[in-house]
Write an enzyme that holds these catalytic residues in place. Structure first.
Site, PDB file in Angstrom:
ATOM      1  N   SER A   1       0.977  -0.979   0.121  1.00 53.13           N
ATOM      2  CA  SER A   1       0.003   0.333  -0.006  1.00 53.13           C
ATOM      3  C   SER A   1       0.820   1.103  -0.096  1.00 53.13           C
ATOM      4  O   SER A   1       1.878   1.777  -0.642  1.00 53.13           O
ATOM      5  CB  SER A   1      -0.837   0.021   1.407  1.00 53.13           C
ATOM      6  OG  SER A   1      -2.167   0.786   0.817  1.00 53.13           O
TER       7      SER A   1
ATOM      8  N   HIS B   1      -7.874  -6.156   0.345  1.00 51.84           N
ATOM      9  CA  HIS B   1      -6.281  -5.448   0.102  1.00 51.84           C
ATOM     10  C   HIS B   1      -5.207  -5.856   1.283  1.00 51.84           C
ATOM     11  O   HIS B   1      -3.952  -5.477   1.171  1.00 51.84           O
ATOM     12  CB  HIS B   1      -7.050  -3.984   0.409  1.00 51.84           C
ATOM     13  CG  HIS B   1      -5.683  -2.402   0.519  1.00 51.84           C
ATOM     14  ND1 HIS B   1      -4.843  -2.451  -0.026  1.00 51.84           N
ATOM     15  CD2 HIS B   1      -5.109  -1.398   1.845  1.00 51.84           C
ATOM     16  CE1 HIS B   1      -4.110  -1.243  -0.194  1.00 51.84           C
ATOM     17  NE2 HIS B   1      -3.976  -0.909   0.995  1.00 51.84           N
TER      18      HIS B   1
END
Length: 252
Positions: free
Chosen positions: A83, A233
């Site tokens: 991320s 994610h």
């Protein structure tokens, strides 16, 4: 300036965590790899136990991490970022001084601008007066109206700690919010990164799309991609065994 933890022995492998996280988020994955690699879990600036800085832009943070690597006399290493940490890792790889990075792993992020999508978290952090609460459960109850996903609430609460009897956040959310536009930006490029690169995407995540492929190929001409079914994610937390097999094969 940087708080780090090192475990294992072998070739150097540096981990960079995501927004609101800490190096400790990667501890279980690191332990699994520590028989074959010397793992460095870094708390990025404004996170964990590392120093707070006023410039969280990717070039600035990349320079801080590279300076730490210099101080350790690490001459070559493998780099993994998730991320926000993935954007920092890409920034480091796209620098003119990227020759030391032998392999790059980018987890569920693309080299592009992302529209703001953490507003509810910042609203919660600004609204909750930690002086009024004594434990995680009470703070989680205050987070719940703003952050519906229990997994995200638990993730945030990992950065809650007590000092002199008062709860505090380890991440510097005022600076992160103030400079959020810079965190949303794409990494900047000096030249493409011409070493083996692996992009890992959780199949249920929207962070990487088919439209990102041309930009990824332009910046990382030796990139390959892996999808992890049933993961979003945080594929390393949601499907750790599958994730480990993928990165072990790539690193070997």
């Amino acid at each position: 300036m940087l708080n780090t933890e090192t475990l294992g022995s072998g070739p150097d492998l540096v981990f960079l965590h995501g927004l609101f996280g800490a190096g400790d988020n990667w501890k279980s994955i690191a332990r699994s790899l520590s028989d074959h690699y010397r793992i460095h879990l870094i708390d990025l600036p404004n996170h964990g136990r590392s120093a707070w800085v006023n410039d969280p832009s990717y070039p600035a943070i990349a320079n801080i991490v590279e300076h730490w690597i210099d101080q350790q006399d690490i001459t070559s290493y493998r780099l993994l970022g998730h991320s926000m940490g993935g954007k920092i890792a890409m920034q480091m790889a796209l620098n003119a001084h990227a020759q030391r990075i032998e392999k790059l792993i980018v987890v569920d992020i693309a080299p592009k601008f992302y529209p703001p999508h953490h507003q509810d978290i910042f609203k919660a952090l600004n609204t909750i007066d930690l002086n009024l609460y004594q434990d995680r459960q009470s703070v989680e109850a205050q987070l719940a109206p703003w952050v519906e996903d229990q997994g995200i609430r638990q993730f945030l609460l990992k950065s809650l700690y007590k000092k002199d009897g008062v709860l505090n956040w380890r991440f510097n959310y005022p600076i992160l919010e103030q400079h959020y536009d810079e965190i949303a930006q794409a990494p900047t490029m000096n030249e493409p990164f011409r070493q083996p690169t692996l992009f890992i995407k959780g199949m249920n995540s929207q962070y990487i799309s088919a439209e990102d492929q041309p930009q990824i190929n332009a910046l990382f001409p030796y990139a390959q991609a892996k999808l992890i079914e049933g993961a979003g994610h945080w594929p390393h937390a949601e499907k750790p065994n599958v994730f480990l097999k993928i990165i072990e094969k790539f690193l070997n």
